[in-house]
Design an enzyme around this catalytic site. Structure first.
Site, PDB file in Angstrom:
ATOM      1  N   TYR A 124       0.815  -1.219   0.000  1.00 14.47           N
ATOM      2  CA  TYR A 124       0.000   0.000   0.000  1.00 14.47           C
ATOM      3  C   TYR A 124       0.846   1.266   0.000  1.00 14.47           C
ATOM      4  O   TYR A 124       0.316   2.366  -0.003  1.00 14.47           O
ATOM      5  CB  TYR A 124      -0.930   0.028   1.220  1.00 14.47           C
ATOM      6  N   LYS A 171       3.303 -14.693   5.742  1.00 16.14           N
ATOM      7  CA  LYS A 171       3.565 -15.678   4.688  1.00 16.14           C
ATOM      8  C   LYS A 171       5.087 -15.763   4.538  1.00 16.14           C
ATOM      9  O   LYS A 171       5.643 -15.632   3.441  1.00 16.14           O
ATOM     10  CB  LYS A 171       2.872 -15.215   3.390  1.00 16.14           C
ATOM     11  N   ASP A 204      -2.899 -18.034   4.811  1.00 14.88           N
ATOM     12  CA  ASP A 204      -3.945 -18.874   4.198  1.00 14.88           C
ATOM     13  C   ASP A 204      -4.542 -19.831   5.232  1.00 14.88           C
ATOM     14  O   ASP A 204      -5.766 -19.989   5.323  1.00 14.88           O
ATOM     15  CB  ASP A 204      -3.412 -19.630   2.966  1.00 14.88           C
ATOM     16  N   ASP A 228      -6.095  -5.900   5.749  1.00 13.85           N
ATOM     17  CA  ASP A 228      -7.222  -5.349   4.997  1.00 13.85           C
ATOM     18  C   ASP A 228      -8.205  -6.475   4.676  1.00 13.85           C
ATOM     19  O   ASP A 228      -9.422  -6.372   4.906  1.00 13.85           O
ATOM     20  CB  ASP A 228      -6.685  -4.721   3.707  1.00 13.85           C
TER      21      ASP A 228
END
Ligand code: NAI
Length: 334
Positions: A124, A171, A204, A228
């Site tokens: 972002y 991740k 995930d 987000d």
């Protein structure tokens, strides 16, 4: 004690839910002087920019603000007022509590978790370019300082709010350097808070576990993009973002807000649900240290929603925004 707070009612349904919220806060007995300033479409109708300088000045002076939704034109017009506020005031942590209400018919019950999202870095940061036609690059920026700052905020928040556990979402198995750095910062901060349990989850797997058993989570600590997505996913547990509030925290102040938008389809009809704006005000009262008032407001809101007599049409009632606000205010007084 008296507080001075910048109030940006926003546009669309913003002024309607703001009026209901003010009645509820007044009923709590906390003395708040509102510096009320138009932003968004209402400011532009008066020939001002969407985010007038006086709003920023007031926020810098008061260090605490409360904001209703603001319309952002798609693909044209002014930059998002929300994004401008976050950048101008360096509001680095976004905090979104997700708590089930009895009586709204949501898919899940007894969800009570908080998403803390880094608000300024990650993909972002807006560093994107075309390398050659057909190939673009978007840069993910993660810094030690930014990660440490948000992790420290999450642990302090957990301690202050009596939360037991923090799950850092990542991740790092794939993005070893960037998410790896974020995790290392979280681990270092966690060592200073032995009273708070710390665990890590790959994003995930965390999503699957959230959907199967959201009750297993307490505070989720995320980088910007995962935060987000996960905060909206969690919004779904309690019946949508219309019932959720958020806080944007900076080093020099904080801005509390509704998660929903300006709802142009129902603006002016007096039927908008004021819950998110009232919850945003309760979060603000917690930030000011007025925990008893914040608790009274949340309990009153929960009771009014569970009873279903004075609720707005979106959650199955017939009440207007102000009728629902007044019902909550009455309960707060009791
Ligand atoms: P929205 O949240 O305004 O509306 C989505 C749907 O939810 C609509 O059907 C609306 O009627 C309903 N809804 C939203 N809040 C409600 C409430 N309090 N009570 C009852 N129903 C409610 O999202 P949308 O339509 O995508 O965005 C409208 C405008 O708001 C856009 O310009 C968008 O950029 C802006 N926006 C601003 C935000 C903010 O200031 N924090 C957040 C999200 C959108």
């Amino acid at each position: 004690m008296s507080y001075r707070v910048t109030l940006l009612p926003g546009d669309g349904i913003g002024p309607e839910v703001t009026a209901a919220m003010k009645e509820v806060v007044a009923a709590s007995g906390v003395d708040i002087q509102w510096d009320e300033i138009d932003v968004g479409l209402l400011a532009m109708e008066k020939g001002k920019p969407a985010l007038p300088e006086e709003a920023l000045k007031s926020l810098r002076r008061n260090k605490v603000g409360l904001k209703g939704p603001v319309t952002t034109p798609v693909g044209r017009g002014h930059v998002s007022v929300n994004v401008m506020l976050r950048k101008q005031l360096n509001l680095y942590a976004n905090v979104r509590p997700i708590k089930s209400f009895r009586g709204v018919g949501a898919r899940y019950e007894n969800v009570d978790l908080v998403v803390v999202r880094e608000n300024t870095e990650d993909v972002y940061a807006g560093v994107e370019h075309e390398v050659t036609p057909g190939v673009v690059e978007c840069v993910k920026i993660i810094t030690w300082e930014g990660s440490t700052r948000v992790a420290k905020y999450a642990f302090d928040y957990a301690r202050r709010m009596g939360r037991q556990k923090i799950t850092a979402v990542h991740k790092a198995n794939i993005m070893k350097l960037s998410d790896g750095l974020f995790l290392k910062a979280c681990q270092k901060v966690a060592k200073r808070y032995p009273d708070i349990q710390y665990e890590e989850a790959i994003v995930d797997a965390a999503c699957m576990k959230l959907v199967m058993n959201p009750q297993a989570f307490d505070v989720l600590l995320c980088e910007n993009l995962y935060g987000d997505i996960i905060s909206d996913l969690c919004g779904g547990f309690i019946g949508g973002i219309g019932l959720a509030a958020g806080a944007n925290i900076g080093e020099k102040g904080a801005l509390f807000e509704t998660v929903h938008g300006s709802a142009p389809d129902i603006a002016g009809k007096g039927i908008a649900n004021p819950t998110a704006m009232i919850l945003a005000a309760a979060m603000m009262l917690d930030y000011l240290g007025e925990h008893a008032a914040a608790r009274r407001i949340r309990t009153a809101l929960e009771q009014v929603i569970a009873q279903k007599r004075h609720v707005t049409p979106d959650i199955g009632g017939k009440a207007t925004t102000m009728e629902m606000g007044t019902a909550v205010a009455q309960r707060v007084k009791e």
